[in-house]
Design a protein around this motif. Structure first.
Motif, PDB file in Angstrom:
ATOM      1  N   GLY A  80     -34.738   4.299 -46.905  1.00 16.45           N
ATOM      2  CA  GLY A  80     -34.627   3.055 -47.652  1.00 16.45           C
ATOM      3  C   GLY A  80     -35.754   2.740 -48.603  1.00 16.45           C
ATOM      4  O   GLY A  80     -36.020   1.571 -48.883  1.00 16.45           O
ATOM      5  N   LEU A  81     -36.415   3.764 -49.138  1.00 13.73           N
ATOM      6  CA  LEU A  81     -37.481   3.555 -50.121  1.00 13.73           C
ATOM      7  C   LEU A  81     -37.061   4.189 -51.442  1.00 13.73           C
ATOM      8  O   LEU A  81     -36.694   5.363 -51.485  1.00 13.73           O
ATOM      9  N   ALA A  82     -37.116   3.423 -52.516  1.00 10.08           N
ATOM     10  CA  ALA A  82     -36.793   3.923 -53.853  1.00 10.08           C
ATOM     11  C   ALA A  82     -38.042   3.856 -54.724  1.00 10.08           C
ATOM     12  O   ALA A  82     -38.697   2.813 -54.796  1.00 10.08           O
ATOM     13  N   PHE A  83     -38.357   4.968 -55.382  1.00  9.97           N
ATOM     14  CA  PHE A  83     -39.530   5.062 -56.243  1.00  9.97           C
ATOM     15  C   PHE A  83     -39.073   5.340 -57.661  1.00  9.97           C
ATOM     16  O   PHE A  83     -38.381   6.329 -57.916  1.00  9.97           O
ATOM     17  N   VAL A  84     -39.449   4.462 -58.594  1.00 11.32           N
ATOM     18  CA  VAL A  84     -39.145   4.646 -60.012  1.00 11.32           C
ATOM     19  C   VAL A  84     -40.456   4.968 -60.717  1.00 11.32           C
ATOM     20  O   VAL A  84     -41.252   4.072 -61.001  1.00 11.32           O
TER      21      VAL A  84
END
Length: 232
Positions: A80-84
């Motif tokens: 559940g971690l999103a990195f942009v």
């Protein structure tokens, strides 16, 4: 406030250069946090360390009370971690629609986060402008089920109108969906001042300031990083 994810006494090296010098950055849950600093201050390295794309020399990453320092980036993403990143991480050979479908847990909504992307659905990502690719990258994170969003200069290359839209979307992600958002920027834009709960400022790989947005106003800009600090 409950802490969702945190760096604790983190040190990171790029070869012989130490980019973070024992940095501690606790990120409160269901809040918008801003990480300030000029290029080379360590902002990107903090996000990479939290996301798991750069290893720690020492210290740890704690998420939801558990030590995830040795958990690989792809596992953190599945949890559940999103990195942009600031490099506009999109799949250039795929269309806009295909990029979004890879991130969304189900059918795409009729209205995309950025209406400007709607007429571009059939275009391959590589043919988009820099600002359009950035909108696509942010949209991928917003349409995912990630509860933690890490964004490195998300408005880079966007028009003022699209930048304002981006900040509104991030605010809604926090207040409407209860997500935890950490945004790295070079300056504290007005929409971020209004939406943020905590502001950190990095200087040469250390935390020079931590406090509320109103306390950050009027602070002198950090000095330019020395050549040895530019790896951050």
């Amino acid at each position: 406030m409950t802490v969702e994810i945190a760096l604790e006494r983190a040190r990171v090296h790029y070869g012989p250069v130490e980019a973070l010098h024992g940095v501690g950055v606790p990120v409160p849950a269901a809040r918008l946090t801003v990480l300030l600093g000029r290029n080379g201050a360590g902002r990107t390295t903090v996000l990479r360390a939290l996301a798991g794309t750069v290893p720690l020399t020492s210290g740890r990453v704690v998420w939801g009370g558990a030590d995830v320092t040795r958990v690989p980036a792809h596992t953190r993403a599945r949890r559940g971690l999103a990195f942009v990143p600031d490099s506009r991480a999109v799949f250039g050979s795929l269309t806009v629609t295909e990029n979004l479908e890879l991130a969304a847990p189900g059918p795409l909504p009729g209205a995309l986060p950025y209406p400007a992307l709607a007429p571009l659905r059939s275009r391959t990502a590589a043919t988009l402008s820099g600002g359009e690719q950035q909108m696509l990258a942010v949209s991928r994170a917003l349409l995912s089920e990630a509860r933690v969003l890490l964004l490195d200069e998300p408005t880079q290359g966007m028009s003022p109108a699209m930048a304002a839209r981006t900040y509104a979307l991030l605010r809604e992600a926090v207040h409407g969906a209860g997500r935890t958002v950490l945004v790295a920027e070079q300056r504290l834009a007005e929409p971020l001042r209004e939406a943020a709960t905590v502001v950190y400022e990095l200087l040469r790989g250390t935390v020079a300031f931590a406090g509320e947005p109103r306390e950050a106003l009027g602070r002198a800009s950090p000095a330019d990083p020395s050549p040895a600090d530019r790896a951050g």
